[in-house]
Design a protein around this motif. Structure first.
Motif, PDB file in Angstrom:
ATOM      1  N   ASP B 282       0.814  -1.219   0.000  1.00  0.00           N
ATOM      2  CA  ASP B 282       0.000   0.000   0.000  1.00  0.00           C
ATOM      3  C   ASP B 282       0.841   1.259   0.000  1.00  0.00           C
ATOM      4  OD1 ASP B 282      -2.897  -1.191   1.826  1.00  0.00           O
ATOM      5  OD2 ASP B 282      -2.597  -0.733  -0.287  1.00  0.00           O
ATOM      6  N   ARG B 283       2.055   1.159   0.530  1.00  0.00           N
ATOM      7  CA  ARG B 283       2.903   2.360   0.518  1.00  0.00           C
ATOM      8  C   ARG B 283       3.060   2.866  -0.903  1.00  0.00           C
ATOM      9  NH1 ARG B 283       6.885   1.261   4.424  1.00  0.00           N
ATOM     10  NH2 ARG B 283       5.963   1.569   6.506  1.00  0.00           N
ATOM     11  N   ILE B 284       3.056   1.917  -1.855  1.00  0.00           N
ATOM     12  CA  ILE B 284       3.206   2.320  -3.242  1.00  0.00           C
ATOM     13  C   ILE B 284       1.850   2.610  -3.873  1.00  0.00           C
ATOM     14  CG2 ILE B 284       4.160   1.704  -5.478  1.00  0.00           C
ATOM     15  CD1 ILE B 284       5.829  -0.415  -4.031  1.00  0.00           C
ATOM     16  N   MET B 285       0.912   1.665  -3.632  1.00  0.00           N
ATOM     17  CA  MET B 285      -0.378   1.752  -4.314  1.00  0.00           C
ATOM     18  C   MET B 285      -1.183   2.989  -3.963  1.00  0.00           C
ATOM     19  SD  MET B 285      -0.621  -0.542  -6.411  1.00  0.00           S
ATOM     20  CE  MET B 285      -0.652  -2.233  -6.927  1.00  0.00           C
ATOM     21  N   THR B 286      -1.099   3.418  -2.701  1.00  0.00           N
ATOM     22  CA  THR B 286      -1.902   4.582  -2.321  1.00  0.00           C
ATOM     23  C   THR B 286      -1.003   5.784  -2.102  1.00  0.00           C
ATOM     24  OG1 THR B 286      -1.799   3.898  -0.020  1.00  0.00           O
ATOM     25  CG2 THR B 286      -3.730   3.249  -1.261  1.00  0.00           C
ATOM     26  N   ASN B 287       0.181   5.691  -2.655  1.00  0.00           N
ATOM     27  CA  ASN B 287       1.132   6.778  -2.539  1.00  0.00           C
ATOM     28  C   ASN B 287       0.598   8.034  -3.219  1.00  0.00           C
ATOM     29  OD1 ASN B 287       3.490   8.375  -3.691  1.00  0.00           O
ATOM     30  ND2 ASN B 287       4.488   7.018  -2.235  1.00  0.00           N
ATOM     31  N   ARG B 288       0.893   9.168  -2.629  1.00  0.00           N
ATOM     32  CA  ARG B 288       0.360  10.413  -3.170  1.00  0.00           C
ATOM     33  C   ARG B 288       0.823  10.647  -4.595  1.00  0.00           C
ATOM     34  NH1 ARG B 288       1.400  16.218  -2.235  1.00  0.00           N
ATOM     35  NH2 ARG B 288       3.362  15.652  -1.280  1.00  0.00           N
ATOM     36  N   ILE B 289       2.081  10.263  -4.889  1.00  0.00           N
ATOM     37  CA  ILE B 289       2.614  10.551  -6.222  1.00  0.00           C
ATOM     38  C   ILE B 289       2.315   9.423  -7.195  1.00  0.00           C
ATOM     39  CG2 ILE B 289       4.651  11.217  -7.512  1.00  0.00           C
ATOM     40  CD1 ILE B 289       5.973  11.872  -4.840  1.00  0.00           C
ATOM     41  N   PHE B 290       2.495   8.184  -6.727  1.00  0.00           N
ATOM     42  CA  PHE B 290       2.350   7.060  -7.645  1.00  0.00           C
ATOM     43  C   PHE B 290       0.944   6.521  -7.736  1.00  0.00           C
ATOM     44  CE2 PHE B 290       6.565   7.029  -8.653  1.00  0.00           C
ATOM     45  CZ  PHE B 290       7.420   6.876  -7.561  1.00  0.00           C
ATOM     46  N   GLY B 291       0.166   6.733  -6.665  1.00  0.00           N
ATOM     47  CA  GLY B 291      -1.151   6.114  -6.601  1.00  0.00           C
ATOM     48  C   GLY B 291      -2.014   6.340  -7.823  1.00  0.00           C
ATOM     49  N   ILE B 292      -2.164   7.607  -8.225  1.00  0.00           N
ATOM     50  CA  ILE B 292      -3.058   7.889  -9.341  1.00  0.00           C
ATOM     51  C   ILE B 292      -2.533   7.372 -10.676  1.00  0.00           C
ATOM     52  CG2 ILE B 292      -4.222   9.697 -10.631  1.00  0.00           C
ATOM     53  CD1 ILE B 292      -4.661  11.173  -8.113  1.00  0.00           C
ATOM     54  N   PRO B 293      -1.265   7.578 -11.003  1.00  0.00           N
ATOM     55  CA  PRO B 293      -0.777   7.005 -12.260  1.00  0.00           C
ATOM     56  C   PRO B 293      -0.937   5.492 -12.316  1.00  0.00           C
ATOM     57  CG  PRO B 293       0.815   8.563 -11.396  1.00  0.00           C
ATOM     58  CD  PRO B 293      -0.257   8.436 -10.369  1.00  0.00           C
ATOM     59  N   ILE B 294      -0.653   4.821 -11.203  1.00  0.00           N
ATOM     60  CA  ILE B 294      -0.824   3.365 -11.175  1.00  0.00           C
ATOM     61  C   ILE B 294      -2.276   3.019 -11.457  1.00  0.00           C
ATOM     62  CG2 ILE B 294      -0.811   1.306  -9.715  1.00  0.00           C
ATOM     63  CD1 ILE B 294       1.562   2.369  -8.283  1.00  0.00           C
ATOM     64  N   PHE B 295      -3.150   3.752 -10.825  1.00  0.00           N
ATOM     65  CA  PHE B 295      -4.570   3.507 -10.988  1.00  0.00           C
ATOM     66  C   PHE B 295      -4.992   3.717 -12.435  1.00  0.00           C
ATOM     67  CE2 PHE B 295      -8.948   3.423 -10.208  1.00  0.00           C
ATOM     68  CZ  PHE B 295      -9.518   4.506 -10.848  1.00  0.00           C
ATOM     69  N   LEU B 296      -4.585   4.846 -13.023  1.00  0.00           N
ATOM     70  CA  LEU B 296      -4.953   5.120 -14.412  1.00  0.00           C
ATOM     71  C   LEU B 296      -4.377   4.063 -15.336  1.00  0.00           C
ATOM     72  CD1 LEU B 296      -4.549   8.997 -14.509  1.00  0.00           C
ATOM     73  CD2 LEU B 296      -6.658   7.669 -14.595  1.00  0.00           C
ATOM     74  N   GLY B 297      -3.152   3.656 -15.028  1.00  0.00           N
ATOM     75  CA  GLY B 297      -2.530   2.614 -15.833  1.00  0.00           C
ATOM     76  C   GLY B 297      -3.339   1.328 -15.798  1.00  0.00           C
ATOM     77  N   LEU B 298      -3.789   0.951 -14.608  1.00  0.00           N
ATOM     78  CA  LEU B 298      -4.585  -0.262 -14.479  1.00  0.00           C
ATOM     79  C   LEU B 298      -5.898  -0.137 -15.231  1.00  0.00           C
ATOM     80  CD1 LEU B 298      -3.985  -1.271 -10.767  1.00  0.00           C
ATOM     81  CD2 LEU B 298      -3.425  -2.602 -12.792  1.00  0.00           C
ATOM     82  N   MET B 299      -6.524   1.031 -15.152  1.00  0.00           N
ATOM     83  CA  MET B 299      -7.796   1.234 -15.864  1.00  0.00           C
ATOM     84  C   MET B 299      -7.591   1.116 -17.363  1.00  0.00           C
ATOM     85  SD  MET B 299     -10.241   1.541 -13.836  1.00  0.00           S
ATOM     86  CE  MET B 299      -9.384   0.454 -12.718  1.00  0.00           C
ATOM     87  N   TYR B 300      -6.473   1.684 -17.828  1.00  0.00           N
ATOM     88  CA  TYR B 300      -6.179   1.592 -19.251  1.00  0.00           C
ATOM     89  C   TYR B 300      -6.034   0.124 -19.660  1.00  0.00           C
ATOM     90  CZ  TYR B 300      -3.629   1.912 -23.626  1.00  0.00           C
ATOM     91  OH  TYR B 300      -3.238   1.745 -24.918  1.00  0.00           O
ATOM     92  N   LEU B 301      -5.319  -0.641 -18.826  1.00  0.00           N
ATOM     93  CA  LEU B 301      -5.139  -2.065 -19.103  1.00  0.00           C
ATOM     94  C   LEU B 301      -6.478  -2.784 -19.169  1.00  0.00           C
ATOM     95  CD1 LEU B 301      -2.094  -3.305 -17.003  1.00  0.00           C
ATOM     96  CD2 LEU B 301      -2.419  -3.501 -19.461  1.00  0.00           C
ATOM     97  N   VAL B 302      -7.335  -2.450 -18.234  1.00  0.00           N
ATOM     98  CA  VAL B 302      -8.648  -3.086 -18.189  1.00  0.00           C
ATOM     99  C   VAL B 302      -9.398  -2.902 -19.493  1.00  0.00           C
ATOM    100  CG1 VAL B 302     -10.939  -2.964 -17.154  1.00  0.00           C
ATOM    101  CG2 VAL B 302      -8.938  -3.012 -15.698  1.00  0.00           C
ATOM    102  N   PHE B 303      -9.401  -1.652 -19.980  1.00  0.00           N
ATOM    103  CA  PHE B 303     -10.161  -1.393 -21.200  1.00  0.00           C
ATOM    104  C   PHE B 303      -9.473  -1.951 -22.435  1.00  0.00           C
ATOM    105  CE2 PHE B 303     -13.923   0.694 -20.077  1.00  0.00           C
ATOM    106  CZ  PHE B 303     -13.680   1.297 -18.860  1.00  0.00           C
ATOM    107  N   LYS B 304      -8.151  -1.908 -22.421  1.00  0.00           N
ATOM    108  CA  LYS B 304      -7.413  -2.470 -23.556  1.00  0.00           C
ATOM    109  C   LYS B 304      -7.728  -3.951 -23.646  1.00  0.00           C
ATOM    110  CE  LYS B 304      -3.970  -1.148 -26.362  1.00  0.00           C
ATOM    111  NZ  LYS B 304      -4.112  -1.453 -27.571  1.00  0.00           N
ATOM    112  N   LEU B 305      -7.675  -4.625 -22.505  1.00  0.00           N
ATOM    113  CA  LEU B 305      -7.975  -6.054 -22.444  1.00  0.00           C
ATOM    114  C   LEU B 305      -9.348  -6.315 -23.010  1.00  0.00           C
ATOM    115  CD1 LEU B 305      -6.641  -8.609 -20.843  1.00  0.00           C
ATOM    116  CD2 LEU B 305      -8.596  -8.309 -19.386  1.00  0.00           C
ATOM    117  N   THR B 306     -10.301  -5.511 -22.554  1.00  0.00           N
ATOM    118  CA  THR B 306     -11.675  -5.713 -22.957  1.00  0.00           C
ATOM    119  C   THR B 306     -11.852  -5.600 -24.454  1.00  0.00           C
ATOM    120  OG1 THR B 306     -12.362  -4.720 -20.881  1.00  0.00           O
ATOM    121  CG2 THR B 306     -14.024  -4.921 -22.593  1.00  0.00           C
ATOM    122  N   PHE B 307     -11.288  -4.557 -25.026  1.00  0.00           N
ATOM    123  CA  PHE B 307     -11.545  -4.330 -26.440  1.00  0.00           C
ATOM    124  C   PHE B 307     -10.667  -5.133 -27.384  1.00  0.00           C
ATOM    125  CE2 PHE B 307     -14.988  -1.570 -26.659  1.00  0.00           C
ATOM    126  CZ  PHE B 307     -14.962  -0.751 -25.558  1.00  0.00           C
TER     127      PHE B 307
END
Lengths: 74, 714
Positions: B282-307
């Motif tokens: 969680d230190r990384i996942m909810t990190n103030r700096i990395f948290g959001i990019p990681i999250f956006l990256g995962l969302m992008y992966l999700v949609f890429k996978l889907t389509f």
């Protein structure tokens, strides 16, 4: 330790709840997760601009700052 | 063979549903309990000559009367009186889970404690003195590992054994928890009065007294005696005076105190876990700096996978339905204009096939979401999104239902159950239809290639999706400022430890949601397609009209034109006749009637007839458009339909169609589930009418402005 709001507690400290200054709805929700007077909890994370995380009875919870201010601990 | 009824109760995330599934295998359905908006699943299993009906109560942390889930769970036990309750406990979080156990025990109902997730408890270093727990709760204890199926057989044995015990009824004299002098005194007083008046129900009077002190209105209504109510009021004020707190708080305190004491005696912890691996992650996942990019990256992966991954099985399904259409079509003679043929080949096979083609995409989306959920990441995502969600008037937890909404609105709206605040829940339900669900894909994939050049395909699709998201954000914001303002939301979110999701679990969760999309295809879309086909085929042209066209054909046949010109002439007469026939039919007439209304959006009566069906399910729009342009036979419908659309309409109109379908008319299934989950049909009606109106206004505006500016007119 003098009673203080939970939000002011240092990371890694173990504290005991003295009282909760909240309305019925919030108090009830906190009761659900074990946050009642005399319960003990540990502050896992309390950074300046990040999640406020506590550990109570073995579970971790993220609390909004507003809530952490309403819980008074010693 | 006796039928025994048991109920499963436990915290959310305690593995209750997994055990329910393991006990009942496939034999389950959603139960029908009057006045209940929360879902109750029922199942059956047979063991040693006994038939056991299992009722899976909603997951709750306690049995106070504050949330629908708790009320339903408690009422079920009180009203339906199951033979016993099986309390599923996440033994790796014992103390918290026991809070419910204690309340169940106080109800006096026979109990079986299931210490589930015993592998995780062991991993955390806990060792339990089962004897002590069993003794304290006067209940058998079974240790299980639900998702591996360990301990399930033993549980079945214990259930039967307990049911067969002679004196299965409660032991009213066992006092579990001493609530302290002040409370115990009042409990006695109330108990005496209850016992005087109320003897019919077998409910434990001590439990009733405690409930009354807690402020349970349902119990209060059940014991509607003035003497009791008076005593309660007196007792509550007395306790407030003496202890400085409302009895409810004292009761909660004492319960936890008892549990704490019990655990100190009966639980050993061999590993002192301060910084578990989860914390480190969680230190990384909810990190103030990395948290959001990681999250956006995962969302992008999700949609890429889907389509992208979805394309492969999409091709298979497309091919299959084409083959099916060809085979069925061949049952008739080659150029037959049979109505039945058109019904089966075009409407049923073509229509339903069109919908099922997108099933892989949706399943992939749900697959990805399940991985994120089962691993525990979603809780972190909800937290990360919360700051942003708050700004637009939603809760961080609103994010997950909205994500599911990209697949299908029905499971998405059901997923809003995790939102405790009613206002958050309602607003989220209202904006979920704006997440372009799978049903709109047939429309987008029909229109975009029809009007736009290849290099604009992907950007156009993303634009439409984005518009939906932006509108959702705006709508949520406006609603929170106007209609739903004021309610402050409390942010309390549990962070479960990260766990390695099991393939089985992921597939199960994926399937549970995907099933709704599939069910719609098999039922609503199927039925509506047939209905619309009927509406578009009848009434048939009156005989004089038919004769008129026959005459015209004769004229051409007998004329001196070339073969080619004759063919073309006949063709144009055919399409003229088909158009007349459509105009004469019910749906055609309706289309004509609404034409003036939809004209501001650039639509004509033909699009109007297609929109009729879209009210029930968006997918039907494409099939209906196909009928309108009367394309029969084994031609590739989409290609020809696209050509026809391109001929009759402009890109701007195409865009308007997509825009209107994006915003308006949430499908029948969505409206129905909204009514059920929100508990009010008027709210569902608001969703339907509101979104349709907004869609109408926005689409008309966009169309008129763009036309004025000369955009997209080609």
């Amino acid at each position: 330790m003098r009673p203080m709001p939970l939000i002011s507690v240092k990371e890694g400290s173990c504290v005991q709840i003295k009282r909760i200054d909240a309305g019925e709805g919030l108090t009830k929700r906190l009761t659900d997760i074990g946050l009642v007077p005399k319960a003990e909890l540990i502050v896992i994370s309390n950074p300046k601009n990040g999640p406020f995380i506590i550990s109570i009875k073995g579970s971790r919870f993220v609390l909004g700052y507003g809530i952490a201010q309403k819980i008074i601990v010693t | 063979m006796n039928t025994i009824t048991i109920a499963l109760a436990g915290n959310p995330n305690s593995g209750k549903t997994t055990i329910f599934n393991k006990l009942t295998n496939a034999h389950q359905h959603v139960g029908n309990y009057p006045g209940v908006t929360v879902e109750i699943k029922e199942g059956l299993f047979k063991h040693r000559d006994h038939e056991i009906k299992v009722v899976d109560l909603p997951g709750t942390y306690s049995l106070t009367p504050y949330s629908p889930d708790e009320i339903v769970a408690k009422n079920f036990i009180v009203e339906e009186k199951p033979h016993l309750v099986v309390n599923i406990i996440d033994s790796s979080n014992l103390e918290r889970n026991l809070y419910l156990t204690v309340q169940l025990k106080e109800m006096g109902i026979p109990l079986i404690l299931v210490f589930n997730m015993s592998d995780e408890a062991q991993a955390k270093g806990y060792r339990f003195d089962i004897e002590k727990f069993s003794h304290f709760f006067n209940a058998p204890v079974v240790e299980t590992i639900g998702h591996k199926g360990k301990g399930i057989e033993e549980l079945k044995d214990v259930i039967i054994a307990l049911c067969l015990k002679k004196n299965i009824h409660k032991d009213p004299d066992i006092i579990i928890i001493n609530y302290g002098e002040e409370l115990e005194e009042e409990i006695e007083k109330i108990k005496k009065i209850i016992e005087k008046h109320h003897t019919k129900d077998k409910l434990d009077s001590r439990w009733l007294a405690i409930k009354l002190l807690e402020g349970d209105n349902h119990i209060k209504d059940k014991l509607d005696f003035i003497e009791i109510h008076k005593q309660i009021e007196e007792s509550i004020s007395r306790i407030k005076r003496l202890t400085g707190e409302h009895p409810e708080i004292v009761i909660a305190e004492k319960r936890y105190g008892f549990i704490s004491g019990l655990c100190q005696m009966a639980v050993q912890s061999t590993i002192e876990v301060r910084h578990t691996i989860s914390d480190k992650i969680d230190r990384i996942m909810t990190n103030r700096i990395f948290g959001i990019p990681i999250f956006l990256g995962l969302m992008y992966l999700v949609f890429k996978l889907t389509f992208t991954l979805g394309e492969i099985p999409m091709g298979w399904i497309e091919t299959f339905f084409k083959w099916l259409g060809d085979i069925s079509g061949s049952l008739w003679s080659v150029n037959s204009e049979s109505l039945l043929k058109s019904l089966i080949v075009d409407v049923i096979i073509g229509g339903v096939g069109n919908v099922l083609v997108f099933l892989p995409n949706i399943l992939f989306l749900f697959f990805a979401i399940s991985i994120l959920e089962d691993s525990g990441y979603m809780a972190r995502a909800a937290f990360i999104m919360d700051r942003f969600m708050n700004k637009i008037g939603l809760h961080g937890k609103s994010f997950i239902p909205m994500l599911i909404g990209f697949g299908c609105s029905v499971p998405a709206i059901m997923a809003t159950r995790t939102l405790e605040n009613r206002k958050d829940r309602l607003v989220t339900m209202l904006v979920i239809p704006l997440m372009s669900c799978g049903a709109r894909l047939p429309i987008y994939t029909l229109i975009i290639p029809a009007f736009f050049p290849k290099h604009l395909f992907a950007p156009m699709l993303w634009t439409i999706y984005l518009i939906g998201i932006i509108l959702a954000v705006l709508l949520a914001k406006i609603l929170s400022i106007t209609y739903f303002k004021g309610d402050a939301t409390h942010f309390i979110l549990e962070l479960p430890p990260y766990r390695m999701p099991t393939l089985k679990g992921i597939f199960l969760h994926m399937w549970q949601r995907g099933w709704f999309y599939l069910k719609r295809a098999g039922t609503i879309i199927f039925a509506v397609s047939i209905l619309l086909w009927l509406m578009s085929s009848f009434p048939d042209l009156p005989n004089e009209k038919k004769e008129y066209f026959e005459n015209k054909r004769q004229t051409i046949e007998l004329s001196t034109l070339s073969e080619k010109e004759k063919m073309e002439g006949l063709k144009s007469i055919d399409s003229e006749e088909k158009e007349q026939r459509l105009l004469n039919s019910i749906s055609g007439k309706i289309g004509k009637i609404i034409e003036p209304i939809i004209k501001p959006m650039g639509f004509d009566w033909k699009i109007g007839t297609a929109l009729i069906g879209a009210f029930a399910a968006k997918e039907v729009f494409v099939a209906q458009l196909g009928i309108v342009y009367s394309l029969g036979g084994s031609e590739d419908i989409s290609e020809s339909l696209r050509e026809r659309l391109k001929k009759d309409y402009t890109p701007l109109i195409g865009f308007s169609i997509m825009l209107f379908c994006l915003i308006s008319m949430p499908c029948m299934a969505t409206v129905a589930i909204t009514a059920r989950e929100s508990g009010s049909w008027s709210y569902a009606a608001t969703q339907l009418l509101g979104l349709t109106l907004i869609g109408y206004i926005i689409t008309s505006t966009v169309f008129q402005v763009c036309r004025f500016l000369g955009l997209g007119m080609m």
